[in-house]
Write an enzyme that holds these catalytic residues in place. Structure first.
Site, PDB file in Angstrom:
ATOM      1  N   ASP A  64       0.784  -1.084  -0.217  1.00  0.00           N
ATOM      2  CA  ASP A  64       0.127  -0.010   0.136  1.00  0.00           C
ATOM      3  C   ASP A  64       0.997   1.350   0.049  1.00  0.00           C
ATOM      4  O   ASP A  64      -0.003   2.387  -0.211  1.00  0.00           O
ATOM      5  CB  ASP A  64      -1.008  -0.053   1.376  1.00  0.00           C
ATOM      6  N   TYR A 100      10.790   3.169   3.078  1.00  0.00           N
ATOM      7  CA  TYR A 100      12.038   2.383   3.272  1.00  0.00           C
ATOM      8  C   TYR A 100      13.437   2.584   2.972  1.00  0.00           C
ATOM      9  O   TYR A 100      14.422   2.159   3.109  1.00  0.00           O
ATOM     10  CB  TYR A 100      11.461   0.826   2.791  1.00  0.00           C
TER      11      TYR A 100
END
EC number: 3.2.1.86
Length: 450
Positions: A166, A244
């Site tokens: 997502d 990330y």
């Protein structure tokens, strides 16, 4: 339609079921099979879902099972969110690396390699059972490391496997909202691998609005990614990185911050979820309320090390079921597009083909894809720049070495995977990591026959 959820005792299952309750299209899911190896977790989830379904006359019926074949047989769609080794395995993924001064995170770096090594054989067994018992099912993979696992599964199930996350789509919508655009009318130019990608353009009504966002330091600072990376770095890059990438661009900061936390993310979740399942098992009539409180606290501390947060300092906001959907929203959108041929463009983990010439055709990449009755099809996209492609190639090489090690038992391939990862700075450290994970995780030792 029948939906099988593998990892059906998992914490995000109520989010998926709530999305199913809100789905008014046709055809729709009428049967949900929850598969898990923990009878306790399944019973807790049964209670939570029953309370969610109260007042819904047409709620999908739910049955739980500890038998894989029973869950997948005849399924039209399969969602996979299993965690091989449980949260205890995650804590070891984290600690083995941290003890060597290397990033300890479940999907990125050494932890993701260890997680993949013990997960791939289990997932390939599941894929074989799906091929035998539900050959026409579409397999929607949540199981981490999602890109690596999706690529391994495609060797058995081909293009019927679609990996979802997502983060990319949610990032595009949040950027659009921050500069006053209708997020339902945007087109996001995103390129990368799972947990490693960049938004390069944000198009609305034929105009790229990303330059306007990048020029607005206030808008950047108000975004979660602005909090993580800082506006000046995002402006310098000229693109918006997936959160990330913090672990790559600020690696030393990340390791230092995680070490300074009172517990790792895995250790926090072990304690939190242990308390939840015990409490909900003892008081099933209030299982839904207990779940809502627990997931709100869990969400408040997501990527805490990147945001300078500590568990004891955070007061979670109440869970809002009406807020923007996460994984469950992406998964349901994919399922609706396939089942109803409602064509939709979604950023997904799919087989590369000729989309990105710098990567193998059978590599899994994360790019905008057209989803229709025949599955997901990556859309043509501009080539990544040298930095982006170089990082993608290096991490993809590691993914493929992990798949090789997990399917052949090659310790040499596993060592190369650790040594060649950009977040591991020494072959000596790589050897120590391999030895540490073999000693700490029976699943890794079994795969490598050591």
């Amino acid at each position: 339609m029948k939906l099988a959820i593998l990892g059906g005792g998992g914490f995000r299952v109520p989010l998926v079921y709530k999305a199913l309750l809100n789905d008014t299209g046709s055809p729709r899911v009428t049967e949900v099979a929850l598969y898990d190896q923990s009878a306790q977790r399944l019973e807790v989830m049964r209670s939570v879902l029953a309370q969610l379904a109260a007042g819904h006359a047409d709620a999908p019926r739910v049955h739980v099972t500890e038998v894989l074949d029973e869950a997948v047989e005849g399924a039209d769609f399969i969602f996979s969110a299993i965690r091989v080794g449980g949260l205890e395995g995650r804590t070891r993924d984290e600690r083995v690396a941290l003890d060597l001064g290397v990033l300890g995170q479940e999907t990125t770096g050494p932890g993701g390699i260890a997680y993949g090594l013990r997960t791939i054989p289990v997932m390939l067994h599941i894929a074989e059972r799906v091929r035998a018992l539900a050959p026409k099912a579409f397999f929607i993979n949540f199981t981490n490391p999602a890109g690596m696992i999706t690529e391994a599964l495609q060797r058995v199930l081909g293009d019927r496997v679609i990996g979802i996350c997502d983060t990319p789509g949610g990032l595009g919508r949040r950027i659009a909202s921050s500069i006053g655009l209708d997020s339902s009318r945007i087109q996001v130019d995103y390129v990368g691998l799972n947990h490693l990608g960049w938004i390069r353009r944000l198009v609305s009504d034929g105009e790229d609005h990303l330059p306007r966002f990048l020029a607005d330091e206030h808008a950047i600072a108000g975004l979660e990614e602005g909090e993580i990376f800082g506006p000046s770095w995002i402006q310098a890059m000229g693109v918006v990185p997936n959160e990330y990438l913090y672990y790559y661009y600020f690696n030393r900061d990340a390791v230092r911050s995680i070490v300074a936390q009172p517990s790792t993310r895995g250790e926090f979740l072990v304690a939190q979820q242990g308390e939840f399942y015990a409490a909900a098992g003892n008081d099933p009539d209030h299982a839904l309320d207990l779940w809502k409180r627990t997931i709100a606290h869990r969400k408040a501390l997501y990527m805490a090390e990147a945001k300078g947060k500590r568990a004891e300092d955070e007061e979670p906001e109440p869970l809002d079921f009406e807020e923007e959907a996460g994984y469950e929203g992406v998964a349901l959108a994919v399922m609706a597009a396939i089942a109803r041929n409602e064509k939709s463009t979604i950023i997904l983990n799919v087989r590369n083909g000729a989309t990105l010439p710098g990567l193998p055709a059978d590599a899994t990449v994360e790019v905008p894809s057209l989803v229709d009755a025949n599955g997901a099809h990556p859309l043509a996209t501009a080539s990544p720049d040298l930095h982006q492609l170089g990082l993608m190639q290096q991490v993809k090489a590691v993914d493929r070495l992990v798949i090789e090690a997990a399917t052949t038992g090659s310790a040499d391939a596993a060592l190369k995977a650790f040594a060649l990862h950009p977040l591991v700075d020494s072959v000596t450290v790589a050897r120590d990591l391999l030895r540490g994970y073999v000693d700490a995780l029976p699943g890794v030792a079994e795969v490598l026959h050591r």
